[in-house]
Design a protein around this motif. Structure first.
Motif, PDB file in Angstrom:
ATOM      1  N   CYS A  47       0.814  -1.219   0.000  1.00 25.25           N
ATOM      2  CA  CYS A  47       0.000   0.000   0.000  1.00 25.25           C
ATOM      3  C   CYS A  47       0.846   1.266   0.000  1.00 25.25           C
ATOM      4  CB  CYS A  47      -0.929   0.014   1.222  1.00 25.25           C
ATOM      5  SG  CYS A  47      -2.099  -1.337   1.251  1.00 25.25           S
ATOM      6  N   ASP A  48       2.147   1.115  -0.201  1.00 28.55           N
ATOM      7  CA  ASP A  48       2.988   2.296  -0.385  1.00 28.55           C
ATOM      8  C   ASP A  48       2.867   2.691  -1.850  1.00 28.55           C
ATOM      9  OD1 ASP A  48       4.798   4.320  -0.339  1.00 28.55           O
ATOM     10  OD2 ASP A  48       6.337   3.213   0.756  1.00 28.55           O
ATOM     11  N   LEU A  49       1.782   3.396  -2.169  1.00 27.11           N
ATOM     12  CA  LEU A  49       1.385   3.570  -3.559  1.00 27.11           C
ATOM     13  C   LEU A  49       2.238   4.576  -4.307  1.00 27.11           C
ATOM     14  CD1 LEU A  49      -2.475   3.496  -2.982  1.00 27.11           C
ATOM     15  CD2 LEU A  49      -0.940   1.618  -3.529  1.00 27.11           C
ATOM     16  N   GLY A  50       3.102   5.284  -3.604  1.00 29.10           N
ATOM     17  CA  GLY A  50       3.988   6.219  -4.294  1.00 29.10           C
ATOM     18  C   GLY A  50       5.391   5.677  -4.469  1.00 29.10           C
ATOM     19  N   LEU A  51       5.842   4.866  -3.494  1.00 25.26           N
ATOM     20  CA  LEU A  51       7.201   4.325  -3.522  1.00 25.26           C
ATOM     21  C   LEU A  51       7.170   2.838  -3.171  1.00 25.26           C
ATOM     22  CD1 LEU A  51       8.991   7.266  -1.669  1.00 25.26           C
ATOM     23  CD2 LEU A  51       9.153   6.750  -4.108  1.00 25.26           C
ATOM     24  N   ALA A  52       6.536   2.062  -4.020  1.00 26.63           N
ATOM     25  CA  ALA A  52       6.385   0.628  -3.766  1.00 26.63           C
ATOM     26  C   ALA A  52       7.737  -0.069  -3.827  1.00 26.63           C
ATOM     27  CB  ALA A  52       5.434   0.025  -4.799  1.00 26.63           C
ATOM     28  N   ASN A  53       7.962  -1.034  -2.901  1.00 26.93           N
ATOM     29  CA  ASN A  53       9.231  -1.758  -2.958  1.00 26.93           C
ATOM     30  C   ASN A  53       9.151  -3.206  -2.507  1.00 26.93           C
ATOM     31  OD1 ASN A  53       9.022  -1.429  -0.186  1.00 26.93           O
ATOM     32  ND2 ASN A  53      10.593   0.159  -0.081  1.00 26.93           N
ATOM     33  N   LEU A  54       7.959  -3.741  -2.273  1.00 24.96           N
ATOM     34  CA  LEU A  54       7.863  -5.154  -1.936  1.00 24.96           C
ATOM     35  C   LEU A  54       8.396  -6.027  -3.064  1.00 24.96           C
ATOM     36  CD1 LEU A  54       4.480  -5.837  -0.079  1.00 24.96           C
ATOM     37  CD2 LEU A  54       6.768  -6.571   0.621  1.00 24.96           C
ATOM     38  N   ASP A  55       8.091  -5.644  -4.306  1.00 25.18           N
ATOM     39  CA  ASP A  55       8.569  -6.423  -5.444  1.00 25.18           C
ATOM     40  C   ASP A  55      10.098  -6.412  -5.508  1.00 25.18           C
ATOM     41  OD1 ASP A  55       8.435  -3.704  -5.975  1.00 25.18           O
ATOM     42  OD2 ASP A  55       8.013  -3.958  -8.108  1.00 25.18           O
ATOM     43  N   VAL A  56      10.705  -5.294  -5.123  1.00 22.65           N
ATOM     44  CA  VAL A  56      12.173  -5.203  -5.121  1.00 22.65           C
ATOM     45  C   VAL A  56      12.760  -6.134  -4.067  1.00 22.65           C
ATOM     46  CG1 VAL A  56      14.147  -3.679  -4.808  1.00 22.65           C
ATOM     47  CG2 VAL A  56      12.092  -2.833  -5.958  1.00 22.65           C
ATOM     48  N   LEU A  57      12.158  -6.168  -2.884  1.00 22.55           N
ATOM     49  CA  LEU A  57      12.647  -7.052  -1.825  1.00 22.55           C
ATOM     50  C   LEU A  57      12.569  -8.517  -2.236  1.00 22.55           C
ATOM     51  CD1 LEU A  57      11.208  -5.461   1.457  1.00 22.55           C
ATOM     52  CD2 LEU A  57      13.559  -5.386   0.611  1.00 22.55           C
ATOM     53  N   LEU A  58      11.617  -8.824  -3.109  1.00 23.94           N
ATOM     54  CA  LEU A  58      11.428 -10.208  -3.549  1.00 23.94           C
ATOM     55  C   LEU A  58      12.138 -10.507  -4.864  1.00 23.94           C
ATOM     56  CD1 LEU A  58       7.666 -10.507  -2.625  1.00 23.94           C
ATOM     57  CD2 LEU A  58       9.500 -11.910  -1.663  1.00 23.94           C
ATOM     58  N   GLY A  59      12.681  -9.474  -5.504  1.00 21.01           N
ATOM     59  CA  GLY A  59      13.381  -9.684  -6.765  1.00 21.01           C
ATOM     60  C   GLY A  59      12.475 -10.103  -7.898  1.00 21.01           C
ATOM     61  N   ILE A  60      11.261  -9.564  -7.926  1.00 22.69           N
ATOM     62  CA  ILE A  60      10.310  -9.924  -8.980  1.00 22.69           C
ATOM     63  C   ILE A  60       9.855  -8.670  -9.730  1.00 22.69           C
ATOM     64  CG2 ILE A  60       9.489 -11.967  -7.746  1.00 22.69           C
ATOM     65  CD1 ILE A  60       7.064 -10.375  -6.852  1.00 22.69           C
ATOM     66  N   SER A  61       9.322  -8.882 -10.923  1.00 22.54           N
ATOM     67  CA  SER A  61       8.774  -7.787 -11.740  1.00 22.54           C
ATOM     68  C   SER A  61       7.366  -8.163 -12.171  1.00 22.54           C
ATOM     69  CB  SER A  61       9.661  -7.536 -12.966  1.00 22.54           C
ATOM     70  OG  SER A  61      10.969  -7.165 -12.587  1.00 22.54           O
ATOM     71  N   PRO A  62       6.369  -7.861 -11.337  1.00 19.03           N
ATOM     72  CA  PRO A  62       4.988  -8.263 -11.650  1.00 19.03           C
ATOM     73  C   PRO A  62       4.496  -7.635 -12.950  1.00 19.03           C
ATOM     74  CG  PRO A  62       5.207  -7.551  -9.366  1.00 19.03           C
ATOM     75  CD  PRO A  62       6.464  -7.160 -10.058  1.00 19.03           C
ATOM     76  N   GLU A  63       3.707  -8.403 -13.692  1.00 18.01           N
ATOM     77  CA  GLU A  63       3.144  -7.888 -14.940  1.00 18.01           C
ATOM     78  C   GLU A  63       2.042  -6.873 -14.677  1.00 18.01           C
ATOM     79  OE1 GLU A  63       1.851 -11.049 -17.440  1.00 18.01           O
ATOM     80  OE2 GLU A  63       3.815 -12.027 -17.514  1.00 18.01           O
ATOM     81  N   ARG A  64       1.331  -7.041 -13.568  1.00 19.36           N
ATOM     82  CA  ARG A  64       0.237  -6.129 -13.226  1.00 19.36           C
ATOM     83  C   ARG A  64       0.402  -5.652 -11.797  1.00 19.36           C
ATOM     84  NH1 ARG A  64      -5.085  -9.225 -15.833  1.00 19.36           N
ATOM     85  NH2 ARG A  64      -4.844  -8.378 -17.948  1.00 19.36           N
ATOM     86  N   ASN A  65      -0.278  -4.546 -11.474  1.00 16.68           N
ATOM     87  CA  ASN A  65      -0.191  -3.993 -10.128  1.00 16.68           C
ATOM     88  C   ASN A  65      -1.501  -3.280  -9.800  1.00 16.68           C
ATOM     89  OD1 ASN A  65       0.006  -1.264 -11.243  1.00 16.68           O
ATOM     90  ND2 ASN A  65       2.098  -1.855 -11.818  1.00 16.68           N
ATOM     91  N   LEU A  66      -1.513  -2.570  -8.673  1.00 23.21           N
ATOM     92  CA  LEU A  66      -2.753  -1.936  -8.223  1.00 23.21           C
ATOM     93  C   LEU A  66      -3.271  -0.894  -9.201  1.00 23.21           C
ATOM     94  CD1 LEU A  66      -2.205  -1.487  -4.386  1.00 23.21           C
ATOM     95  CD2 LEU A  66      -3.510  -3.225  -5.592  1.00 23.21           C
TER      96      LEU A  66
END
Length: 273
Positions: A47-66
């Motif tokens: 829910c850090d909609l301006g500076l999201a970084n959960l994907d960075v911590l997991l090393g993934i690049s989701p195709e879709r997001n919120l």
């Protein structure tokens, strides 16, 4: 928001902090992983909609997001990313100003889709942005439980108190669990909690709950570099053991309050008692 689900077993947790840099997102991710390891189903929403970084911590690049969920009408299931079997995430995106301060219509769309999805999980975990933006306060107010992550630094305690004050005085929220992160020992953690708790009792007339603390741990730094959750990278590290203890308390809270949870929508704060 209307009650979309009448027989709810999902506990919603807002994980928040008064300032950035206190390790909140790492706590959220690894707490979710600990719940997963304890056979609980959890979904973690960035829910850090301006500076999201959960994907960075997991090393993934989701195709879709919120952003897709809000703007293209897709279902929440289409945006979910599996971290492990039974532990999922809803990724956000960075640098989109209109998501940071969502208007009520956008919030309503998001909340309704989120509630429909979250009913199949034991825990809905919301990793909120730091500070007191309108969107952060909305998520915090609606969640059934709030976990505030602080560190022993004076600026962290000051900003956490300010955030709690806004939620108490302007949103009538009174229940907060405190996690002291990056503590060198139990004594430092207890002193940090007691100082914050005393200020909230004296000036806001509320009692904070001490969920526990997490040791300062160099292993966590290495897990971030390797983009692997600490609970998976080093399950026996001191911080991992601490987070596992937090998870046990959260599970106990859910178990003790199932009847109370079942009587509320997933995103609807408990009334003050």
């Amino acid at each position: 928001m209307e009650n979309v689900m009448n027989n709810n077993n999902t506990l919603s947790l807002a994980i928040m902090s008064g300032k950035g840099g206190v390790g909140k997102t790492n706590i959220a991710l690894n707490l979710g992983y600990a719940l997963h390891q304890a056979k609980m189903k959890a979904i973690l929403m960035d829910c850090d909609l301006g500076l999201a970084n959960l994907d960075v911590l997991l090393g993934i690049s989701p195709e879709r997001n919120l952003r897709d969920l809000l703007q293209t009408g897709v279902n929440a299931e289409d945006v979910v990313v599996a971290i492990e079997n039974g532990f999922d995430m809803l990724p956000a995106t960075s640098g989109i100003p209109e998501l940071v301060e969502m208007d009520e219509d956008m919030q309503d769309i998001l909340f309704k889709k989120l509630v429909l999805l979250a009913g199949s999980y034991d825990f809905l975990m919301l990793d909120l942005g730091a500070g007191i933006s309108h969107t952060v306060l909305s998520f915090a107010e609606l969640s059934q439980l709030r976990i505030v992550v602080v560190t022993p630094e004076p600026t962290s305690m000051t900003d956490s108190y300010a955030m709690i004050k806004v939620l108490v005085t302007q949103h009538q929220v009174k229940d907060f669990l405190i996690v002291v992160n990056q503590a060198t020992n139990a004594n430092e953690a207890n002193q940090t909690f007691e100082r914050l708790a005393a200020a909230c009792k004296n000036f806001l007339d509320i009692d904070l709950m001490n969920l526990g603390f997490v040791h300062q741990d160099q292993t966590l730094v290495e897990s971030v570099r390797r983009q692997t959750p600490l609970m998976k990278f080093a399950p026996d590290a001191p911080a991992s053991k601490d987070i596992r203890g937090l998870a046990k308390k959260i599970m106990r809270y859910r178990e003790d309050n199932l009847e109370r949870i079942a009587g509320r929508p997933i995103l609807k704060n408990f009334p003050s008692e």
